[in-house]
Scaffold this active site. Structure first.
Site, PDB file in Angstrom:
ATOM      1  CB  SER A   1     -39.434  69.867  -8.741  1.00 35.99           C
ATOM      2  OG  SER A   1     -38.244  69.118  -8.943  1.00 35.99           O
TER       3      SER A   1
ATOM      4  CB  THR B   1     -21.229  61.701  -3.413  1.00 33.16           C
ATOM      5  OG1 THR B   1     -21.695  62.113  -4.704  1.00 33.16           O
ATOM      6  CG2 THR B   1     -21.944  62.509  -2.336  1.00 33.16           C
ATOM      7  CE  LYS B   2     -19.056  62.647 -10.390  1.00 33.80           C
ATOM      8  NZ  LYS B   2     -18.674  63.369 -11.635  1.00 33.80           N
TER       9      LYS B   2
ATOM     10  CG  PHE C   1     -29.723  63.534  -8.599  1.00 32.17           C
ATOM     11  CD1 PHE C   1     -29.045  64.700  -8.915  1.00 32.17           C
ATOM     12  CD2 PHE C   1     -29.560  62.987  -7.329  1.00 32.17           C
ATOM     13  CE1 PHE C   1     -28.218  65.304  -7.987  1.00 32.17           C
ATOM     14  CE2 PHE C   1     -28.738  63.589  -6.398  1.00 32.17           C
ATOM     15  CZ  PHE C   1     -28.064  64.755  -6.727  1.00 32.17           C
ATOM     16  CG  HIS C   2     -31.572  61.735 -15.953  1.00 28.64           C
ATOM     17  ND1 HIS C   2     -32.636  62.223 -16.682  1.00 28.64           N
ATOM     18  CD2 HIS C   2     -31.099  60.658 -16.654  1.00 28.64           C
ATOM     19  CE1 HIS C   2     -32.793  61.482 -17.773  1.00 28.64           C
ATOM     20  NE2 HIS C   2     -31.881  60.531 -17.773  1.00 28.64           N
TER      21      HIS C   2
ATOM     22  CE  LYS D   1     -30.513  65.203 -19.202  1.00 21.56           C
ATOM     23  NZ  LYS D   1     -29.351  66.087 -19.472  1.00 21.56           N
TER      24      LYS D   1
ATOM     25  CE1 TYR E   1     -34.162  71.517 -16.278  1.00 16.33           C
ATOM     26  CE2 TYR E   1     -34.279  70.246 -18.319  1.00 16.33           C
ATOM     27  CZ  TYR E   1     -33.543  70.758 -17.256  1.00 16.33           C
ATOM     28  OH  TYR E   1     -32.200  70.501 -17.172  1.00 16.33           O
TER      29      TYR E   1
ATOM     30  CG  ASP F   1     -40.015  73.011 -11.855  1.00 15.02           C
ATOM     31  OD1 ASP F   1     -39.636  71.833 -11.876  1.00 15.02           O
ATOM     32  OD2 ASP F   1     -39.603  73.857 -12.648  1.00 15.02           O
TER      33      ASP F   1
ATOM     34  CD  GLN G   1     -71.242  78.905 -10.412  1.00 14.24           C
ATOM     35  OE1 GLN G   1     -71.906  79.837 -10.853  1.00 14.24           O
ATOM     36  NE2 GLN G   1     -71.775  77.972  -9.643  1.00 14.24           N
TER      37      GLN G   1
END
Length: 416
Positions: free
Chosen positions: A18, A74-75, A97-98, A137, A139, A169, A250
């Site tokens: 997506s 990024t952690k 992201f979630h 979640k 999909y 998506d 139609q």
């Protein structure tokens, strides 16, 4: 050649389909799209449904062309610093992201606004924040089920069906794309960015508006005249599944053509237009139907609609689907062959128009991908291969002002 989004920088924090379908279109329009991926792992689609061992899957390469890829953790403190610098210079950030995931990284919408008030933040979620399913979640097929597509797809005597087309998506990605472009224009007027959210359920529902139309008609009338169930079947309190019926006033149906016994795609779609009924009768050798009161109007024909299609099929089953379409087109009858993906991949007209494009990636080699569906008079999108994982990490960091030694240190610290 000048492109519409030349000079626009996009941070692509998306995965699967997506989000990447949206950012890929931005890249085709000329934006510098930087795909941010987990070190040594990358987008999950790099590894899904592989046809060549240890090579980026087509699932990935067909959704990420024209982008640059960087590996960023990024952690880590250094990774967060890089991310903050990227946000400061970006025009658009897109994530799918979630719910809550990007907030947990330390980049809430409020914090992003502090870093760069001009940034446009595009966000894809399965459901809107006020939905009871907000934490579910989502999909592709989950969105089709929740957006009204599955309940109205299939045959009336069978279960709900999902479409093979990516209504949940890629369709959501295209809807978000429209929102992001509108936000860019709005920024020209206000000088400020904004958040653009798109739920997969809403994107599917937007394509099912005619079914919401039919629900309201059904509530008032108790029946839907253009559905195959009318007049002999029964209607419940919800819009039913109509098989291959046209659904737009139609009548239409899938008809067999020569070779259908062994070729699963030896069919055409045939549409009966009220204003073209006389030509239709002539085409199928039934001129007497033109003046027959039992067939002369759409209302009169509906009780016999399957008999009419059966009569038309007596002709189409004797000839090749392409011959059938060529013949029927002479009578201005809306129809098309059912084209297999094999036929589409080999269609020279789609290659010529740029709808199907052959590109080459260093490790994979040549492959086909879907090209830009919009055709512009002032520019032609140059479709390029998808990036290798981390292919542009060093270049992007250098653009941010990092030295080779600093980049090496970040590598050592697993920040990149």
């Amino acid at each position: 050649m000048s492109t519409p989004l030349q000079g626009i920088k996009v941070l692509d924090f998306t995965g699967v389909q997506s989000g990447p379908s949206c950012t890929q279109m931005l890249a085709w329009f000329g934006a510098d799209v930087i795909k941010i991926e987990r070190p040594s792992v990358g987008d999950v689609t790099r590894h899904q449904l592989r046809d060549i061992p240890d090579i980026d899957a087509l699932y990935f390469t067909m959704l990420n062309s024209n982008k640059r890829s960087i590996e960023l953790n990024t952690k880590t403190a250094e990774g967060k610093e890089v991310m903050e610098k990227l946000i400061r210079e970006a025009d658009i950030l897109v994530e799918n992201f979630h719910p809550g995931a990007i907030d947990h990284m330390g980049f809430t919408w409020e914090h992003i606004q502090e870093i760069n008030p001009r940034l446009i933040f595009g966000s894809i979620k399965g459901f809107d924040e006020c939905s009871p399913y907000v934490n579910v979640k989502a999909y592709e097929n989950v969105a089709q089920a929740a957006g009204g597509a599955a309940s109205t797809t299939g045959f009336w005597d069978g279960p709900p069906l999902v479409s093979a087309a990516a209504l949940g998506d890629s369709n959501t990605g295209m809807h978000l794309l429209i929102g992001l472009l509108a936000a860019l224009l709005h920024r020209e007027k206000t000088g400020r960015g904004q958040r653009v959210t798109m739920s997969m359920q809403d994107a599917v529902l937007n394509l099912c508006r005619v079914k919401l139309r039919d629900q309201q008609r059904l509530d008032k009338l108790g029946y839907l005249e253009e559905y195959p169930q009318y007049p002999n079947g029964t209607f419940g309190d919800a819009v039913p599944r109509g098989g291959n019926a046209g659904g737009g006033g139609q009548p239409g149906w899938i008809l067999k053509c020569k070779g259908w016994e062994t070729d699963p795609n030896a069919y055409i779609y045939f549409t009966i237009q009220e204003q073209n009924w006389e030509n239709t009768c002539k085409a199928i050798g039934k001129p007497e139907w033109i003046t027959d009161p039992a067939y002369s109007t759409a209302h009169a024909r509906q009780p016999h609609i399957f008999d009419i299609f059966a009569e038309i099929e007596k002709y189409t089953v004797t000839i090749d689907k392409h011959e059938a379409v060529a013949y029927l087109t002479q009578f201005d009858i809306p129809c098309a062959p059912v084209l297999s993906m094999k036929e589409i991949s080999l269609d020279p007209s789609l290659r010529q128009s740029g709808s199907v494009v052959e590109v080459e990636q260093p490790l994979r080699g040549k492959y086909l991908t879907v090209g830009c569906p919009m055709k512009f008079s002032a520019f032609t999108p140059d479709i390029k291969a998808a990036p290798l994982l981390g292919e542009h990490t060093a270049a992007v960091l250098q653009e941010l002002g990092y030295s080779d030694d600093e980049i090496a240190a970040m590598k050592q610290n697993h920040a990149i």
